[in-house]
Design an enzyme around this catalytic site. Structure first.
Site, PDB file in Angstrom:
ATOM      1  N   LYS A   1       0.843  -1.195   0.000  1.00 49.46           N
ATOM      2  CA  LYS A   1       0.000   0.000   0.000  1.00 49.46           C
ATOM      3  C   LYS A   1       0.882   1.250   0.000  1.00 49.46           C
ATOM      4  CE  LYS A   1      -0.387  -0.269   5.023  1.00 49.46           C
ATOM      5  NZ  LYS A   1      -1.277  -0.314   6.186  1.00 49.46           N
TER       6      LYS A   1
ATOM      7  N   TYR B   1      15.766  30.713   5.163  1.00 58.44           N
ATOM      8  CA  TYR B   1      14.644  31.423   5.760  1.00 58.44           C
ATOM      9  C   TYR B   1      14.858  31.660   7.260  1.00 58.44           C
ATOM     10  CZ  TYR B   1      11.667  30.937   1.639  1.00 58.44           C
ATOM     11  OH  TYR B   1      11.124  31.035   0.379  1.00 58.44           O
TER      12      TYR B   1
END
Length: 324
Positions: free
Chosen positions: A4, A212
């Site tokens: 999955k 940043y």
């Protein structure tokens, strides 16, 4: 094999092809969309869909060779009308998906053509008394259900011993390099090795901020590499590197890398598409060089606070999946 989430982020088609060659015959996905994406299975391999079958899945499901893992009374009543094979999930204490053992004992599954009846362990990665309670409650169903096989153990459950193995185990994390319990240490190898490229090499002066918010200030004149990797690729802000008073290039996070034989660490904020890497020594590198990202799951989990599952399934589609 659980394949999955696109094979835990690695490429489910590639996983199925290789595990089928290695002898695996049973595969599990979460949804019918994932089943459709896999396409045709290798000869002799079966596929099961763990979330069962909703009303809107029925048209696809009855035409598919995949089996639904029925997990609610509504799904069971819906599927009985087809007469087709199925699997069934019984909830022995996870309190997630599954019908109750009491409902099974009262005949809910009568009339179904059941290949595999399964349950899921809630605490298998811990030494918890609930593991044995779940095993015992699941064992009691053996005489009450007409199923070809019984399945309980995930990766961690396999480590609990043969009493938890029943007829079919369902490893997931362990197949992709994760260590589910201490007993597995030394038996599982790293599978995923992310790489990124140098976009630019830069010189930064002592005291200048990097990235940043300038959470990292250069403690000296230093060389840094800017890589084309960021949180849009699943390399999350948890790997950001902060300044530390003593100088150096670590502290407060700082995921590791290897470039041309040198060790470096993330400095400053991980942004959407870019990260900055600092080195303790001068590095001979140029734009386009490939950088190996440290992604041992145990180490990366400890550094980032993310689970191995998040580290794998979060890897983005901008990576090319290359099989070695």
């Amino acid at each position: 094999a659980a394949v999955k989430a696109d094979g835990y982020g690695t490429d489910s088609k590639g996983v199925v092809a290789r595990l089928a060659k290695a002898g695996c015959q049973d595969f599990f996905v979460a949804t019918w969309g994932e089943a459709l994406a896999l396409g045709s299975m290798p000869v002799g391999a079966s596929l099961s869909v763990l979330h069962g079958v909703r009303k809107e899945d029925m048209e696809q499901a009855v035409q598919s060779s995949a089996r639904p893992v029925l997990c609610t009374e509504h799904q069971i009543l819906r599927w009985k009308e087809t007469g087709l094979p199925c699997d069934v999930m019984v909830d022995t204490g996870m309190n997630r998906l599954g019908v109750s053992p009491e409902a099974v004992e009262n005949g809910l599954l009568e009339g179904l053509k059941i290949d595999t009846i399964m349950s899921h362990l809630a605490c298998a990665d811990e030494d918890h008394p609930h593991n044995e309670r779940q095993r015992r409650d699941f064992e009691r169903l053996r005489a009450r259900v007409h199923a070809l096989r019984m399945s309980l153990a995930n990766s961690a459950g396999i480590c609990l011993g043969e009493g938890f193995h029943f007829d079919l185990t369902r490893p997931g994390l362990a197949l992709y390099g994760g260590t589910p319990r201490i007993e597995a240490q030394g038996h599982i190898q790293q599978v995923v090795f992310p790489e990124a490229q140098v976009v630019q090499m830069r010189k930064v002066q002592q005291g200048e901020g990097i990235g940043y918010n300038h959470i990292y200030a250069a403690p000296r004149d230093m060389q840094i590499a800017i890589l084309n990797l960021g949180y849009a690729d699943g390399y999350l802000r948890a790997f950001s590197g902060f300044s530390i008073p003593e100088g150096g290039i670590g502290g407060g996070g700082g995921g590791g890398v290897r470039l041309n034989g040198h060790t470096g660490r993330v400095i400053g904020r991980v942004s959407m598409d870019l990260i900055a890497i600092g080195f303790d020594a001068e590095v001979s590198a140029q734009e386009g060089d490939w950088v190996s990202i440290d992604y041992d799951l145990t180490t990366a989990s400890r550094l980032s606070g993310l689970s191995p599952y998040e580290l794998l399934t979060g890897l983005g589609t901008r990576f090319d999946r290359i099989w070695l």
